[in-house]
Design an enzyme around this catalytic site. Structure first.
Site, short mmCIF file in Angstrom:
data_model
loop_
_atom_site.label_atom_id
_atom_site.label_comp_id
_atom_site.label_asym_id
_atom_site.label_seq_id
_atom_site.Cartn_x
_atom_site.Cartn_y
_atom_site.Cartn_z
N GLN A 268 0.81 -1.21 0.00
CA GLN A 268 0.00 0.00 0.00
C GLN A 268 0.85 1.27 0.00
O GLN A 268 2.04 1.24 0.30
CB GLN A 268 -0.92 0.01 1.22
CG GLN A 268 -2.04 -1.01 1.15
CD GLN A 268 -2.97 -0.89 2.34
OE1 GLN A 268 -2.92 -1.67 3.26
NE2 GLN A 268 -3.84 0.11 2.30
N HIS A 269 0.21 2.37 -0.35
CA HIS A 269 0.69 3.74 -0.14
C HIS A 269 1.79 4.22 -1.08
O HIS A 269 2.03 5.41 -1.16
CB HIS A 269 1.21 3.93 1.30
CG HIS A 269 0.27 3.54 2.37
ND1 HIS A 269 -1.01 4.04 2.48
CD2 HIS A 269 0.42 2.68 3.42
CE1 HIS A 269 -1.59 3.52 3.55
NE2 HIS A 269 -0.75 2.69 4.12
N ASP B 136 -2.52 -4.69 0.04
CA ASP B 136 -2.21 -5.98 0.65
C ASP B 136 -3.07 -6.32 1.86
O ASP B 136 -3.49 -7.47 2.03
CB ASP B 136 -0.73 -6.10 0.99
CG ASP B 136 -0.19 -4.93 1.81
OD1 ASP B 136 -0.97 -4.06 2.24
OD2 ASP B 136 1.04 -4.89 2.01
#
Length: 481
Positions: free
Chosen positions: A81-82, A239
């Site tokens: 992520q991110h 995820d």
């Protein structure tokens, strides 16, 4: 493949260090082929990766799966992520991606929070308070420190978006991953134009948010793909949302993931908004929500204590009134970024094994405190706690979680839960099923259940007391040189 009962699907887990691919029988959940390939992360002040490495790793992992990948009817990508992926007009990376664990944007996170109405504004608008891990803070850092790269950017993607786009040729994301950016409004489930304008990001550069169950596209015609042209591509997701799918979570089922960092989360039908910043108000990949809290110090910190003591990680001993807060990397939950480890109550008769047990107790105390904030007030306190991640099979971790939670603990036997969740999503776009229901049909959460024991209130109260009394010390910056 003649031995498969149903169509084959592919689930991908593109994590920080490697990409894994599973070919799964959609009818039974049986894994018929696997592949894995590594990628690298820079060291030093930042944490960066070239997105093209992820693509090469995906292709290699799929090649290892052999003919089964060619026969797959659908594919889905779960990803870290991110991360901020910036692409030029040709779809090539402008610069390496800034990953979730690149914390150089901590000053931008603080400034964004202050400039736009404070923590309460952000929690109500996006579900979360900006942290250095979030994509929006990385874009603000890039615009400030590398303005030429920001100006050259013609598309902004998350890691899973990048891989899905390479498969389909289209720019798409999903609500689960979009909810970790900081520029997706959880109330309206749309990009927040006020926030985007504040950071100078044109919404035209962002991917379309594909609805749960919608097909993101089909595999494009390209010689370098180990898929058949026209293979369905599911939305994919981040995820944590993929792992929630992989477990087939129902609302209120608590999860504790024991890795380098620790996470606790649960599916909720209520939109979360925690102005303290402890709980990230993520969306899940289905249409519900995935409130999540993260600690920085989990298995790696406890293993470091074991190494310092010259012990195997399982060599714990009970019985001491000693407290060890293993905040070796600072801590996020509780929010003590300047903290270091703290030991209190050491006596002549304290043993090394008791010190190691105290490290486990300190790590699990932080996670359980966060879990109380993640769960809805009407969640069943006797529901089994699903224990996953690298530490979940360790006896010392299991026994510590049992003793301090007072809950039964279930340890799923399935290991690759992110890739399995992606595979369940791929199966869902084929059959029209809820992907969490697909995972439950596959029985992915099956595993031994450890019976609840009486909650160790004395240890919990002692750790809470030390944590409270030592707060001024823990908040003081430590000279690391």
């Amino acid at each position: 493949m003649s031995e498969a009962e149903g169509p084959l699907v592919v689930g991908v887990d593109s994590s920080t260090q490697s990409t894994k691919a599973l070919v799964v029988d959609a009818a039974t959940g049986r894994v018929v082929a696997t592949g894995q390939a590594p990628h690298t992360v820079s060291s030093g002040a930042g944490r960066e990766s070239d997105p093209r490495q992820w693509w090469d790793a995906l292709c290699e992992a799929l090649r290892q799966c052999g003919e089964a990948a060619h026969e797959a009817a659908a594919v889905s990508v779960g990803g870290q992520q991110h991360g901020l992926v910036t692409l030029d007009e040709r779809g090539e990376p402008v610069r390496p991606a800034l990953l979730w664990n690149d914390v150089r944007s901590a000053p931008q996170a603080r400034r964004l929070t202050e400039e736009l109405g404070g923590a309460k504004f952000w929690a109500e608008r996006t579900g979360s308070v900006p942290a250095a891990s979030f994509t929006i803070t990385k874009w603000a850092w890039l615009a400030e420190h590398e303005p030429e790269a920001a100006r050259a950017t013609k598309a902004v993607r998350l890691p899973h978006d990048y891989l899905t786009g390479r498969l389909t040729g289209q720019g798409t994301t999903d609500r689960g991953d979009a909810s970790g950016t900081g520029w997706w409004a959880s109330g309206t489930e749309a990009y927040d134009e006020e926030i985007l304008a504040h950071v100078g990001l044109d919404p035209v550069l962002l991917p379309r948010v594909v609805r749960p169950g919608e097909v993101a596209g089909t595999v494009r015609d390209s010689h370098d793909l180990p898929f058949s042209k026209g293979t369905l591509v599911a939305p994919g997701t981040g995820d944590n949302a993929a792992a929630a799918l992989g477990l087939g979570l129902r609302p209120g089922m608590p999860v504790m993931s024991l890795g380098t960092s620790g996470t606790v989360y649960a599916v909720s039908q209520r939109r979360p908004a925690d102005p303290s910043g402890t709980v990230a108000g993520f969306a899940d990949a289905r249409g519900d929500w995935l409130p999540l809290a993260c600690t920085l110090n989990c298995t790696l910190a406890v293993d470091r204590v074991a190494t310092l003591l010259g012990l195997d990680r399982e060599t714990v001993e009970p019985g001491a009134a000693v407290t060890l807060l293993p905040f070796l990397d600072g801590e996020r939950t509780p929010n003590l970024p300047n903290a270091s480890g703290l030991l209190h109550g050491l006596r002549h008769d304290t043993t090394a094994g008791q010190l190691l047990q105290a490290a486990y107790d300190g790590a699990v105390h932080s996670l359980l405190g966060a879990l109380d904030l993640v769960l809805d007030q009407d969640a069943d306190p006797s529901a089994p706690l699903l224990l996953i991640g690298g530490g979940a099979r360790g006896a010392a971790w299991q026994q510590t979680v049992l003793r301090l939670s007072g809950r039964p603990v279930q340890v799923p036997e399935a290991k690759e839960l992110v890739a399995l969740g992606a595979a369940a999503q791929a199966a869902g776009v084929l059959t029209g099923e809820d992907p969490a229901a697909v995972a439950r049909r596959w029985n992915t959460a099956a595993g031994p259940v450890l019976d609840a024991v009486e909650r160790d209130e004395e240890t919990l109260a002692r750790i809470a007391g030390v944590l409270s009394d030592a707060a001024p010390l823990l908040e003081r910056p430590t000279d690391t040189h």
